[in-house]
Design a protein around this motif. Structure first.
Motif, PDB file in Angstrom:
ATOM      1  N   CYS A 429      40.756  46.000  38.305  1.00  0.00           N
ATOM      2  CA  CYS A 429      39.416  45.529  38.057  1.00  0.00           C
ATOM      3  C   CYS A 429      38.877  45.039  36.906  1.00  0.00           C
ATOM      4  CB  CYS A 429      38.629  46.563  38.627  1.00  0.00           C
ATOM      5  SG  CYS A 429      36.815  46.474  38.453  1.00  0.00           S
ATOM      6  N   HIS A 444      37.534  42.770  45.593  1.00  0.00           N
ATOM      7  CA  HIS A 444      36.352  42.374  45.815  1.00  0.00           C
ATOM      8  C   HIS A 444      35.748  41.483  45.113  1.00  0.00           C
ATOM      9  CE1 HIS A 444      36.023  45.516  49.373  1.00  0.00           C
ATOM     10  NE2 HIS A 444      36.498  46.253  48.360  1.00  0.00           N
ATOM     11  N   CYS A 446      32.439  39.759  43.122  1.00  0.00           N
ATOM     12  CA  CYS A 446      31.008  39.671  42.802  1.00  0.00           C
ATOM     13  C   CYS A 446      30.378  38.468  43.137  1.00  0.00           C
ATOM     14  CB  CYS A 446      30.764  40.211  41.425  1.00  0.00           C
ATOM     15  SG  CYS A 446      29.081  39.989  40.948  1.00  0.00           S
ATOM     16  N   CYS A 457      32.910  49.408  41.566  1.00  0.00           N
ATOM     17  CA  CYS A 457      32.364  48.605  40.635  1.00  0.00           C
ATOM     18  C   CYS A 457      31.477  47.660  41.499  1.00  0.00           C
ATOM     19  CB  CYS A 457      33.441  48.105  39.740  1.00  0.00           C
ATOM     20  SG  CYS A 457      34.122  49.235  38.620  1.00  0.00           S
ATOM     21  N   SER A 458      31.651  47.772  42.825  1.00  0.00           N
ATOM     22  CA  SER A 458      30.630  46.626  43.598  1.00  0.00           C
ATOM     23  C   SER A 458      30.252  47.205  44.699  1.00  0.00           C
ATOM     24  CB  SER A 458      31.672  45.447  43.957  1.00  0.00           C
ATOM     25  OG  SER A 458      32.806  45.865  44.595  1.00  0.00           O
ATOM     26  N   ARG A 473      26.982  41.522  48.058  1.00  0.00           N
ATOM     27  CA  ARG A 473      27.763  42.480  47.159  1.00  0.00           C
ATOM     28  C   ARG A 473      27.699  41.840  45.645  1.00  0.00           C
ATOM     29  NH1 ARG A 473      32.504  45.541  49.510  1.00  0.00           N
ATOM     30  NH2 ARG A 473      32.801  47.287  47.988  1.00  0.00           N
ATOM     31  N   VAL A 474      27.443  42.694  44.776  1.00  0.00           N
ATOM     32  CA  VAL A 474      27.735  42.459  43.302  1.00  0.00           C
ATOM     33  C   VAL A 474      28.294  43.545  42.440  1.00  0.00           C
ATOM     34  CG1 VAL A 474      25.517  40.851  43.507  1.00  0.00           C
ATOM     35  CG2 VAL A 474      25.164  43.270  42.864  1.00  0.00           C
ATOM     36  N   CYS A 475      28.805  43.318  41.461  1.00  0.00           N
ATOM     37  CA  CYS A 475      29.176  44.272  40.522  1.00  0.00           C
ATOM     38  C   CYS A 475      28.234  44.905  40.101  1.00  0.00           C
ATOM     39  CB  CYS A 475      30.229  43.617  39.503  1.00  0.00           C
ATOM     40  SG  CYS A 475      29.407  42.511  38.407  1.00  0.00           S
ATOM     41  N   GLN A 476      28.328  45.867  39.192  1.00  0.00           N
ATOM     42  CA  GLN A 476      27.414  46.927  38.629  1.00  0.00           C
ATOM     43  C   GLN A 476      26.527  46.540  37.480  1.00  0.00           C
ATOM     44  OE1 GLN A 476      28.674  50.997  38.272  1.00  0.00           O
ATOM     45  NE2 GLN A 476      27.931  50.954  36.036  1.00  0.00           N
ATOM     46  N   TYR A 479      24.338  44.011  38.903  1.00  0.00           N
ATOM     47  CA  TYR A 479      23.085  44.698  39.774  1.00  0.00           C
ATOM     48  C   TYR A 479      22.183  45.045  38.818  1.00  0.00           C
ATOM     49  CZ  TYR A 479      20.863  48.631  42.099  1.00  0.00           C
ATOM     50  OH  TYR A 479      20.064  49.507  42.634  1.00  0.00           O
TER      51      TYR A 479
END
Length: 625
Positions: A429, A444, A446, A457-458, A473-476, A479
């Motif tokens: 990741c 996944h 982002c 993390c997503s 869907r996005v990464c932290q 976000y």
């Protein structure tokens, strides 16, 4: 006449008092039937903070006056554990078993509903009844020669993390009980019948279900008291302090789960008051402040009543509805927190006035007092500062990334489609650096920055402008930047203890280790790896990608409470399963003999039999290879 009139008046007052008592009793009974709410979860943490519950539960402990203080507390732990196991037996072997039996006969509710109500109570019961309580009993029997419990609790504390699932499910479980009590008369009658039994002690199912939620904080309090009573030179002090540290982390997880449930419940109530509008409802929002204000009209110099909902990422400017059908307020305006400013106004005509200026609109608002105005200004400024701080932190993160990675400028995030990093270019990741695998950590992308990240993390979704404001869907990190919402980072999951041990090291002394294939849900394929049940940690199955090279396990499966199932042999495949509730793992062994050995060892470990015959199984790794 006067005496008779006084007697009649007293009689009427007595009747009225009896009516009030009957009404109160009826309301109390109705509240019990509705079950427990979040108030129970809020209140029990305060109740447990003292030690009244201990004295009430175990009044006979004071009779043991000549024993050392630390032994008294250890005995108290044993006695409360025995009572707790009895309560777990009632939940699992009586309520759950009888309700499931009726559900299978189609007489009460669907089987899935019963499983959702009781969550993983079976695993919790088996762990305490077959392992925790027996180990504690042995320690107390040998106290004179071996006066310590810290090392035992330290060894078992990681398994208490299974409570997290139960705590998170608690509110949903209580809600299901309430719903199906109203929908299904047989369900209601069966629960009422069990509750009448002596073993229930005149308590409802919901009250018994609260006991596991309370148990971890009670361990923490007892262990704190135990350490305080230990002599400075006690050999158990070091282990007991480490055990308390681990219990504290488990309690922290439970408290975090409760706080999150409370937040979501309060947030949902706010959304209901706003009419559940699609562009507002978002579980990631955080309500900071709400309340009435007066809006000052610049046209006619008058005021009108309005109502504000200040969230972490937006301000909702609302008006109360005259006819409150379905919603209490109507949203007139939404102002984003990005770029917002707030300041006090010195207006002689309208005192206690402040200005809120945003990209969408500027509002002159009047509070009811100077104190209330200051509270609003502080709430706005804190939200603005937090938003700006997160945005700046994210910009620094983006600037610090390696130049070889395709990135967007921060102002372009969400406005234009990113260049995706190809899957085959990364093995871990790009956010948390944890390695990918085919089971527990999949790849996944982002949709905002294009990075390849894991599911953890997503787990957030955000509306992206370049995709027509649809949720993506996005990464932290993206976000946090796009939504301005704080994500509480829990670093503990990044350190998994024994998972850090190499495959070769842990395989050297194990109950069993060999190559197996873990099939996917469809049974058509899956990951082949190196599977190990360590001798010093026999309740967990560890999975490695390779027997010698891997320095850490991909994942682990707690075996306690699982059932081992044999599958019919077909097409020369040697299949077996681990099953618990709705979780099923299917394994493929190379030979029938190897399959039978795995099934035998797993069945023992799942039942809590942690010391099988050493001559038969300890060195089985070499034979399995």
């Amino acid at each position: 006449m006067a005496a008779r009139h006084q007697a009649e008046q007293e009689s009427e007052e007595e009747e009225e008092q009896q009516k009030r008592k009957a009404s109160a009793a009826g309301q109390k009974e109705q509240e019990v039937q509705k079950g427990l709410s979040f108030k129970c979860l809020r209140s029990f943490r305060h109740k447990i903070s003292g030690d009244n519950w201990r004295r009430q539960q175990d009044p006979g402990l004071e009779a043991v006056s000549k024993e050392p203080e630390e032994k008294k507390i250890a005995l108290e732990l044993l006695e409360t554990e025995q009572a707790y196991v009895n309560r777990l037996h009632l939940l699992d072997q009586v309520f759950y078993t009888e309700l499931m039996k009726e559900a299978k006969n189609g007489k009460t509710v669907p089987e899935d509903v019963v499983k959702m109500i009781f969550s993983n109570i079976s695993s919790i019961y088996q762990f305490h009844a077959k392992f925790f309580l027996p180990e504690l009993q042995k320690r107390m029997e040998n106290w004179s020669s071996h006066p310590r419990i810290g090392d035992m609790i330290q060894k078992l504390a990681p398994f208490l993390k299974m409570y997290g699932e139960y705590v998170k499910n608690f509110n949903k479980a209580v809600e299901l009980i309430t719903i199906w009590t109203e929908k299904s008369l047989p369900f209601q009658e069966l629960i009422a019948d069990i509750q009448k039994r002596k073993v229930c002690a005149n308590l409802t199912l919901q009250h018994h279900m609260l006991e596991p939620v309370q148990r971890i904080p009670r361990y923490e309090l007892l262990l704190k008291d135990y350490i305080q009573k230990l002599p400075p030179e006690s050999p158990d002090r070091n282990d007991a302090e480490k055990a308390l540290e681990m219990i504290f982390m488990v309690a922290k997880h439970s408290n975090t789960a409760i706080a999150e449930m409370e937040r979501l419940q309060n947030l949902w109530e706010v959304y209901q008051r706003l009419g559940l509008e699609d562009d507002i409802v978002d579980p990631s929002n955080e309500l900071i402040k709400e309340g009435p204000v007066q809006k000052i009209s610049t046209r006619n110099n008058s005021t009108s009543e309005k109502y504000l909902f200040l969230f972490n990422n937006m301000l909702l400017y609302c008006v109360p509805k005259v006819i409150q059908v379905g919603a209490e307020f109507q949203v007139r305006l939404r102002i984003d927190m990005d770029g917002m400013k707030v300041q006090e106004l010195n207006d002689m005509q309208f005192p206690h006035t402040f200005l809120v200026s945003g990209k969408q609109r500027t509002l002159e608002l009047q509070a009811r007092s100077g104190e209330e105005m200051n509270a609003w200004i502080k709430a706005f400024q804190d939200a603005i500062d937090r938003k700006e701080k997160r945005s700046e932190s994210f910009k620094m993160v983006v600037r610090g990334l390696e130049t070889g990675n395709p990135t967007l400028k921060t102002e372009e995030l969400g406005c234009r489609a990113p260049q995706w990093v190809r899957d085959n270019l990364v093995t871990m990741c790009m956010r948390c650096k944890e390695p990918f695998n085919a089971i527990m950590r999949r790849r996944h992308h982002c949709r905002a920055c294009g990075y390849v990240v894991c599911a953890r993390c997503s787990e957030h979704k955000v509306k992206l402008q370049y995709d027509g404001n649809r949720l993506n869907r996005v990464c932290q990190e993206c976000y946090v930047f796009l939504m301005g919402h704080v994500v509480l980072e829990d670093q503990e999951w990044k350190h998994k203890g024994i998972l850090e041990k190499g495959a070769a090291e842990i395989s050297g002394r194990s109950l069993l280790c060999s190559s197996l294939q873990l099939l996917d849900k469809n049974g058509k394929g899956g990951m082949r790896g190196w599977f190990v049940i360590p001798w010093d940690d026999p309740l967990v199955l560890y999975i490695y990608a390779a027997p010698q090279q891997d320095v850490r396990a991909h994942t682990s499966i707690p075996l306690l409470g699982y059932q081992v199932r044999d599958l019919p042999q077909g097409k020369a495949q040697h299949l077996f399963q681990l099953a618990q509730s709705q979780q099923v793992y299917t394994f493929l062994a190379d030979t029938e003999e190897l399959k039978q050995r795995w099934m035998r060892i797993m069945a023992r470990c799942a039942a809590g039999i942690i010391h099988p015959e050493e001559s038969e199984d300890v060195d089985s790794c070499s034979a399995a290879e």
